[in-house]
Design a protein around this motif. Structure first.
Motif, PDB file in Angstrom:
ATOM      1  N   LEU A  24      42.763  43.003  37.901  1.00  0.00           N
ATOM      2  CA  LEU A  24      43.576  41.818  37.601  1.00  0.00           C
ATOM      3  C   LEU A  24      42.889  40.531  38.034  1.00  0.00           C
ATOM      4  CD1 LEU A  24      47.128  43.210  38.492  1.00  0.00           C
ATOM      5  CD2 LEU A  24      46.212  42.734  36.226  1.00  0.00           C
ATOM      6  N   ASN A  25      41.581  40.498  37.975  1.00  0.00           N
ATOM      7  CA  ASN A  25      40.785  39.280  38.175  1.00  0.00           C
ATOM      8  C   ASN A  25      40.795  38.681  39.568  1.00  0.00           C
ATOM      9  OD1 ASN A  25      40.169  39.485  35.491  1.00  0.00           O
ATOM     10  ND2 ASN A  25      41.669  37.986  34.830  1.00  0.00           N
ATOM     11  N   CYS A  26      41.136  39.474  40.573  1.00  0.00           N
ATOM     12  CA  CYS A  26      40.973  38.948  41.931  1.00  0.00           C
ATOM     13  C   CYS A  26      39.480  38.869  42.251  1.00  0.00           C
ATOM     14  CB  CYS A  26      41.628  39.866  42.960  1.00  0.00           C
ATOM     15  SG  CYS A  26      43.423  39.868  42.854  1.00  0.00           S
ATOM     16  N   THR A  27      39.137  38.139  43.285  1.00  0.00           N
ATOM     17  CA  THR A  27      37.734  38.024  43.675  1.00  0.00           C
ATOM     18  C   THR A  27      37.387  39.127  44.671  1.00  0.00           C
ATOM     19  OG1 THR A  27      37.815  35.645  43.356  1.00  0.00           O
ATOM     20  CG2 THR A  27      36.006  36.493  44.680  1.00  0.00           C
ATOM     21  N   VAL A  28      36.334  39.884  44.373  1.00  0.00           N
ATOM     22  CA  VAL A  28      35.972  41.007  45.240  1.00  0.00           C
ATOM     23  C   VAL A  28      35.125  40.513  46.406  1.00  0.00           C
ATOM     24  CG1 VAL A  28      36.047  42.572  43.287  1.00  0.00           C
ATOM     25  CG2 VAL A  28      33.881  41.529  43.946  1.00  0.00           C
TER      26      VAL A  28
END
Lengths: 354, 136, 411
Positions: free
Chosen positions: B81-85
Motif C-alpha cells: 500500500l505504498n508505505c516507505t520501507v
C-alpha cells in the motif's frame, strides 16, 4: 452606457485623459511607404508572444544541467499543448529578430532616424541588441548538443574581444567552461535582467514615438499627406496583421515543430558544422574568412574591433546621416543601407552553406 | 451582421488561443520528468550494513550498503500500500513498518502482504560519490 | 686549463666511436644482386632498431674492415644457415628468456618448442624442406614487429602469407591438402570484420589454427575454438543434442557442420528454412527437427519484421517532428531480444526461444502503438491548427469588412 461609466470611473482615479486624448488624436500618414509602419507593431506583438509563452514555459522548465533537457522534453511530450507553447516560443524568437531587422532597415530607408527622432533610433538599436541577447541566452536553455557547442563557440568569440575579452567570457560563462553555472546565469539574464531592461527601453521607445508622432519620409511633401486616424482605422488594420502573424506562428509550430536534439554531452566531440544561430551567422562567417594574421595583428581581434566600429558607426546614423540643416542625406544613407542589407544577407546565406 | 461575425470570430479565435494555455497550465498526469539517475551521497556517509532513504525523481528510494564494497538500491515504495520501507540491519532484510511486509536483498518478498517484489536500481560508485540509476 | 681543452678536441672522435661500426653493412651495400639485398633490407629490421647487426646472427666481427677477419670462422662466422637449420638458428636467441628478456620482457620464448609440434616442424625434421620455416612467414633481414602493418604476419596480411603456400595448388598437390581455404576465408564475415571494419580482434588463420604450433583443430575441439570468442553459443551447443552427434562427423565437426570453417557467412534464417536450409540436409521437413527449425525461423523473421515496422512508424513520426525518442530507445531493447533469440536458437529447442521472442514482440507492439499514436496526434494538431486558422480568417475578414464600412470603399 455602462462602458462609459466604467471609463469615467477609472479616469477620475487614474487620470487617463491624456491616454484617451492620444488615442483619439493620433494619426498615421498615408503614403507609399505606409506598409512599413506595421513592422514596429509586429515586433512588439511577437515580443509579447515571447513574454506570454516564456512565462508559461517557466512553469515546467528547470535550469540545471541534470534536468534542463529532460524538462524541455517533458514539455514537448507530456504537458498538454506543451509542444505548441514551446514551438511557438522558438519560432517567434527567430521571427522576432528577423522582423526587428526589417523594422530597423525600414526606418533607415524612410529616414525616420532624423531629428527629432535620434533617441528613438538609439533606444531601438539598444533593443535590437537586447533581442539578440535574448536569442543567445535562450538558445542554451534546452541544453542540447547544438546549443551547448554553439554557446561554447560564442563564448570563445567573446573571449577574443580586445582587453576585456577574457573577463567578459568568464562573466558570460560563469567560470572557465560552459557548464551549470553558465546555464543558471543565462537563465537569469533571459527571464529577469533582459526583460527588465527591455521593458524600460521599450517603454522609452514607445513613449518617444507617441511624443514625436509617425515620421513621414522626406520625399513626401508633409503638407499634402493624408492622415489616417490611428483609432480605429490603423488599429484595425494592425489587428488584422497581428492576427495573421498568430496564424503563421501556429502553422509553423504545428507543421514544423521545433526540434529537441540530443542532450548535451561536453565530452563528445562537437557535432560537425557547428555554428551559431542564423542572426549571428554573418559575423561568424566574416570572422572565419579573415586570415589568422593581418600584418602583426591577430585576424580575429581585428575582426571583432571592426564589428565594434561598425556597430558604433551604425548607431551614430542620426549624426552622420543628417546634414547641417537637419535634413537626411537620403542618397548616402540609402546606398549604405543597401550595402548593409546585401552584406548581411549574402554572408548569412554563405554561413549557412559552408 | 458584421458585428456578429467580428464578435464571433474574435471570440472563437480567442478561445482557440486560451484553451491550449489553460490545458498547458493543468499539471500533467505524470507530474515529473522520469528521472534516470540520482546522486545519493558520499561513500563515507553510509556505514556497511545500513540503509538510507534518498529521493529518486518523485519517489523515495532505499540505498543499502551491504558490505564495505557491495551496494544495493531499490524503490522504497512498498508494493502493498505504498508505505516507505526501511532497512533492518539485524536481519539484513527490508521491512515495511505499515503491515510487516519483508523483502530480501534481491527485492523479493519474504513474508507479509506485499504482492510484488521491489524494483531494483543500479548502484555505481564514482570516486566518492554513490549514484543510483534506473536499470537499462 | 689544458685538460678540459684536450677533452674538447677529443670529444668528436669519442662521439664517432660511439656510433657502432658495422662493416658487414658497409661492405655488402657496395656489392650487387643477392649479396647487396640484405644490406638494403636490414635498415627496416626490428633487430637493427634494437642495436643488433648481421654479426649477432651470422657471427663474425662487425668492427673489422678486413673481410678475412670480419667473416672469420674463428670469430664465430657461420654464414647462411641451411634451410633445415633455420628454426634452430633463430631459436638460439628467441628460446632464451635471458636474451629476449633484455629487449622485450613480456615476449614469449616457446615459439621453437611449439614449432616442433606443428605439422611444419615435424615434416622439416623428417627432411621435407618444402614446408614453412621462420623466415617464410616473418621474412628475413627486414623482419618487422607483428603489429607493424607491413609485417607479413600482421593480422591483415597473415592470410595472404599463409596463402602463399596453402593456396598454391601445385605446391599442395603432394600433400593432398585443399587450396580453397584462402579464397573461402576472403568471403567470410571474419575477414570482412578485419578488412572492412578494421576489427583487429577478428580471427585470421592463426587464431584458430595456432601460429607456431600450427595444425588444424581436432574435430572434437572445433567447438571449443569457436567458443573461445562465441562463448554463450558454445555453452548452449555443448548442452544440446547436436553436440555428441556432430562430434563424430568426418571432415570437421562442431560448429563447422552448419557454419563451415573458412568461408563463414553471416547467418540468417535462410539457414533454418527455405531452399538453402542447412537443417534440411539432415532433417526432413515434416520431422520433429524440420518443424522445429521452421518454427524458429518463423519466429525470428516475425520478430524482425515487427521491429522493422515499428522502426518505420517511429521514423515517420519523427520526420513529422513528433517527439518519439523514448520509444526509439525502447525499440533498442527489442533488437536486443532478437539477438537473444538468435542465441537461444543454439539450444535447438523452440521452447528456449519463446521468452526473448515474446519479450521482443511485446516491445515491438508497444513501440508501434506509440508511433501510431504520435502520427494520430500529429493529425489532431494539424486539424486544431486548421480550426484555429479558420477562426482567425473569419475574424480577419470581419475586421476587413469593418474597415471598409467605416471608410466607405477605399482603405
Amino acid at each position: 452606457m455602462p462602458e462609459r461609466r466604467a471609463a469615467d470611473w477609472l479616469d477620475d482615479r487614474l487620470g487617463l485623459g491624456a491616454v484617451r486624448e492620444l488615442i483619439e488624436h493620433k494619426t498615421v500618414p498615408v503614403h507609399s511607404a505606409t506598409r512599413w509602419y506595421y513592422f514596429g507593431g509586429i515586433t512588439l506583438f511577437l515580443f509579447a508572444i515571447q513574454v506570454v509563452t516564456g512565462v508559461l514555459l517557466m512553469f515546467y522548465y528547470r535550469p540545471t544541467v541534470a534536468e534542463a533537457f529532460d524538462s524541455v522534453r517533458f514539455i514537448m511530450t507530456r504537458v498538454e499543448f506543451g509542444w505548441l507553447i514551446r514551438s511557438i516560443h522558438s519560432w517567434s524568437a527567430n521571427l522576432l529578430i528577423f522582423v526587428a531587422f526589417i523594422h530597423m532597415f525600414s526606418v533607415l530607408f524612410t529616414h525616420a532616424y532624423r531629428p527629432p527622432r535620434e533617441l528613438t533610433w538609439w533606444s531601438g538599436i539598444a533593443l535590437l541588441g537586447l533581442m539578440m541577447g535574448f536569442g543567445f541566452s535562450g538558445y542554451l536553455l534546452p541544453w542540447n548538443q547544438i546549443s551547448y557547442f554553439a554557446t561554447k563557440v560564442g563564448a570563445d568569440v567573446a573571449a577574443s574581444t580586445p582587453l576585456i575579452g577574457a573577463a567578459l567570457a568568464r562573466f558570460l560563462r560563469g567560470g572557465d567552461e560552459v557548464g551549470g553555472a553558465t546555464l543558471t546565469r543565462f537563465f537569469a539574464f533571459h527571464v529577469m535582467v533582459l526583460p527588465l531592461l527591455t521593458a524600460a527601453l521599450m517603454g522609452l521607445h514607445l513613449l518617444l514615438i507617441q511624443k514625436s508622432g509617425m515620421s513621414t519620409p522626406p520625399w513626401i511633401p508633409p503638407a499634402g499627406v493624408r492622415q489616417m486616424k490611428f483609432f480605429p482605422n490603423f488599429f484595425l488594420r494592425e489587428a488584422m496583421v497581428w492576427y495573421g502573424a498568430l496564424a503563421v506562428l501556429g502553422a509553423l509550430a504545428a507543421i514544423f515543430p521545433w526540434e529537441l536534439g540530443e542532450k548535451a554531452d561536453p565530452f563528445a566531440s562537437a557535432p560537425r558544422g557547428i555554428r551559431p544561430e542564423w542572426y549571428f551567422l554573418a559575423q561568424f562567417y566574416t570572422l572565419k574568412l579573415i586570415p589568422s594574421h593581418i600584418w602583426i595583428f591577430e585576424g580575429e581581434l581585428l575582426g571583432i574591433l571592426a564589428f565594434g566600429v561598425l556597430a558604433l558607426w551604425w548607431t551614430l546614423l542620426p549624426v552622420w546621416g543628417v546634414n547641417r540643416a537637419g535634413e537626411a542625406r537620403t542618397r548616402l544613407v540609402a546606398g549604405l543601407g543597401v550595402l548593409m542589407v546585401a552584406y548581411l544577407s549574402v554572408f548569412t546565406i554563405l554561413g549557412y552553406l559552408k | 451582421m458584421l458585428s456578429w461575425l467580428l464578435g464571433g470570430g474574435a471570440f472563437a479565435s480567442f478561445a482557440s488561443f486560451l484553451y491550449p494555455v489553460i490545458r498547458f497550465l493543468e499539471p500533467p498526469r505524470i507530474t515529473e520528468a522520469p528521472v534516470n539517475e540520482v546522486a545519493a551521497g558520499k561513500v563515507q556517509d553510509l556505514k556497511p550494513n545500513s540503509g538510507k532513504i534518498v529521493r529518486f525523481g518523485a519517489k523515495p528510494a532505499l540505498l543499502v550498503r551491504v558490505s564495505e564494497t557491495e551496494w544495493k538500491a531499490f524503490t522504497a515504495v512498498c508494493t502493498h500500500l505504498n508505505c516507505t520501507v526501511q532497512y533492518l540491519d539485524s536481519s539484513r532484510q527490508i521491512w515495511c513498518a505499515c503491515h510487516n511486509g519483508m523483502y530480501d536483498l534481491s527485492g523479493r518478498v519474504v513474508s507479509g502482504p506485499p504482492p510484488r517484489p521491489l524494483e531494483e536500481y543500479a548502484v555505481n560508485v564514482r570516486g566518492e560519490e554513490v549514484v543510483i540509476s534506473r536499470r537499462a | 686549463m689544458r685538460a678540459p681543452l684536450a677533452l674538447l678536441l677529443f670529444a668528436p672522435a669519442l662521439l664517432l666511436a660511439q656510433a657502432a661500426k658495422d662493416s658487414c653493412v658497409e661492405c655488402h651495400s657496395q656489392l650487387d644482386g643477392n649479396l647487396q639485398r640484405p644490406a638494403t633490407l636490414i635498415k627496416d629490421d626490428v633487430h637493427t632498431a634494437n642495436g643488433l647487426s648481421c654479426a649477432d646472427c651470422h657471427g663474425g666481427n662487425r668492427a673489422s674492415d678486413d673481410m678475412s677477419d670480419a667473416m672469420s670462422p674463428a670469430k664465430g662466422f657461420t654464414g647462411k644457415p641451411a634451410r633445415a637449420a633455420i628454426p634452430r638458428f633463430c631459436a638460439r636467441c628467441h628460446s632464451n628468456p635471458n636474451i629476449i628478456g633484455k629487449f622485450l620482457p613480456q615476449q614469449r620464448v616457446d615459439q621453437y618448442e611449439l614449432y616442433q609440434t606443428s605439422v611444419h616442424g615435424k615434416r622439416l625434421a623428417m627432411g621435407d624442406e618444402n614446408v614453412a620455416t621462420c623466415v617464410d612467414c616473418h621474412s628475413v633481414h627486414d623482419i618487422r614487429a607483428v603489429k607493424s602493418a607491413l609485417s607479413p604476419v600482421h593480422p591483415l596480411r597473415l592470410p595472404e602469407t599463409c596463402g602463399r603456400c596453402h593456396a598454391d595448388t601445385a605446391r599442395m598437390a603432394k600433400y593432398g591438402i585443399p587450396t580453397t581455404q584462402l579464397a573461402q576465408y576472403r568471403t567470410s564475415v571474419h575477414w570482412n570484420a578485419l578488412e572492412k571494419r578494421g576489427d583487429l580482434s577478428a580471427p585470421n588463420c592463426a587464431s584458430c589454427h595456432g601460429n607456431h604450433g600450427a595444425k588444424p583443430p581436432q574435430v572434437a575441439s572445433v567447438a571449443a575454438v569457436c567458443a573461445g570468442c562465441h562463448v554463450l553459443f558454445g555453452q548452449l551447443y555443448d548442452k544440446s543434442f547436436h553436440q555428441p552427434i556432430f562430434s563424430s562427423v568426418s571432415g570437421g565437426g562442431g560448429c563447422i557442420v552448419c557454419h563451415s570453417n573458412h568461408g563463414i557467412q553471416q547467418p540468417s534464417t535462410a539457414m533454418l528454412a527455405g531452399s538453402n536450409s542447412v537443417c534440411a540436409q539432415c532433417h526432413e521437413a515434416d520431422s520433429g527437427g524440420g518443424k522445429a527449425a521452421a518454427q524458429m525461423a518463423q519466429w525470428i523473421d516475425g520478430l524482425d519484421s515487427a521491429l522493422k515496422r515499428s522502426e518505420s512508424v517511429l521514423a515517420s513520426a519523427d520526420k513529422y517532428g513528433m517527439e518519439v525518442s523514448e520509444s526509439q530507445v525502447r525499440l533498442l531493447d527489442g533488437r536486443e531480444n532478437l539477438i537473444k533469440a538468435r542465441l537461444a536458437l543454439h539450444a535447438f529447442q523452440p521452447g528456449e526461444m519463446r521468452k526473448p521472442i515474446d519479450a521482443g514482440m511485446a516491445i515491438a507492439e508497444e513501440t508501434r502503438r506509440a508511433g501510431e499514436a504520435a502520427l494520430r496526434e500529429k493529425d489532431i494538431r494539424r486539424l486544431g491548427l486548421a480550426v484555429s486558422v479558420v477562426f482567425i480568417s473569419i475574424t480577419v475578414a470581419a475586421i476587413w469588412l469593418l474597415i471598409r464600412r467605416l471608410e466607405g470603399t477605399g482603405g
